[in-house]
Design a protein around this motif. Structure first.
Motif: not given
Length: 325
Positions: A113, A115, A169, A195-197, A199-202
């Motif tokens: 993860i 930022d 993760v 990164g969080r976009r 409600d999902v990781w991308d």
């Protein structure tokens, strides 16, 4: 229960200077490195291996560009996943060869993860791929839009964003494999950046520094030790000068002072020392080691500050307890 150590192996350790990067060359380098990791296992440590991918992911990016007329290019984070699988397999096979049937190995893809607002995305610093002459680097910057920088006096390389890792993760899967008695090879290339976009990781186009990723993983696993493999026996002050001297015993406060004084450049020893400090400062009794594969076991067991035949140990600045772990 056996203590856990996270070992960070650089992508350059698998692709030595002057080599083309053939599979056979990388396999031979991995085999030599695996002997030292097996020595840690035989000494009673539970081991997690994190590896870099700077040369390999840069080479793969060049292959992608050369073939884009035939097949579509993949994004940088996808190339990171490809090299994590490639090198994870290479290291696992090398460990099986070095350890025989004494230990079980599991290579696991991992997402790390970051930022999305990390300032690193505005200032690329992570070198990837081969070295170029200044003229060739200038042409590549103009024709391909690459960010290029000089790398520690060895030539010019492409640089990409390298955000700070915030967590793994798959941490629970890594912990389960470790508890089940496996040597875990993971976090390849610092892990696949996400990164969080919404409600999902991308996926995120970046390459995470493997030393910082290893320090974060060691913290999440509550490991007793972090080992950062490098090409020199120990950290040196005044490197390359007549006053050069070896450091084998250093607390985190001393390490911070030397970092502030510019002793450890960002392109060489800086990330390793910074990662070591980050790890030991986040938990009591921890130790970080910076050395060559051959000296790792002896350095972890060293309790003599005057012993200059081993690598560098870094421990918490408030106490020397960590130095005696």
């Amino acid at each position: 229960m056996a203590r856990t150590v996270v070992v960070a192996v650089g992508g350059n350790a698998l692709l030595a200077p002057g080599e083309q990067g053939t599979y056979e060359q990388q396999r031979a380098n991995a085999a030599a490195m695996a002997v030292s990791i097996c020595a840690l296992l035989d000494a009673g440590w539970r081991v997690v291996v994190v590896h870099g991918n700077g040369p390999q992911v840069g080479n793969l990016a060049i292959q992608q560009e050369m073939g884009r007329g035939e097949v579509p290019e993949m994004p940088l984070f996808s190339l990171g996943a490809m090299t994590e699988g490639q090198l994870g397999s290479l290291i696992a096979i090398a460990l099986y060869g070095a350890c025989g049937r004494r230990h079980r190995i599991a290579a696991l893809l991992s997402h790390v993860i970051v930022d999305l607002d990390d300032p690193a995305f505005e200032l690329p610093t992570k070198p990837i791929g081969p070295f170029f002459s200044e003229d060739a680097a200038t042409r590549l910057a103009e024709t391909r839009g690459w960010d290029i920088t000089e790398d520690s006096g060895r030539g010019f390389r492409r640089v990409v964003a390298s955000p700070v890792p915030k967590g793994f993760v798959e941490i629970e899967a890594i912990r389960c494999l470790l508890d089940a008695g496996h040597v875990v090879v993971t976090g390849g290339g610092g892990g696949i950046p996400v990164g969080r976009r919404g409600d999902v990781w991308d996926g995120v186009d970046a390459v995470i520094d493997k030393d910082y990723a290893a320090a974060e993983l060691a913290h999440q696993l509550q490991a007793a030790a972090l080992v950062l493999i490098t090409g020199v026996d120990a950290v040196q002050l005044d490197f390359g000068k007549q006053t050069q001297r070896r450091l084998t015993w250093m607390d985190s406060e001393e390490a911070e002072r030397h970092l502030t004084a510019g002793q450890f450049p960002a392109g060489s020893m800086g990330p390793k020392v910074s990662a070591a400090v980050r790890f030991v400062e986040r938990g009591s009794g921890r130790v970080a080691v910076i050395s060559t594969p051959e000296l790792v076991v002896d350095t972890l067991g060293n309790t003599d500050p005057a012993n200059e035949s081993v690598g560098t140990r870094i421990f918490h600045g408030d106490s020397r307890q960590g130095a005696l772990a």
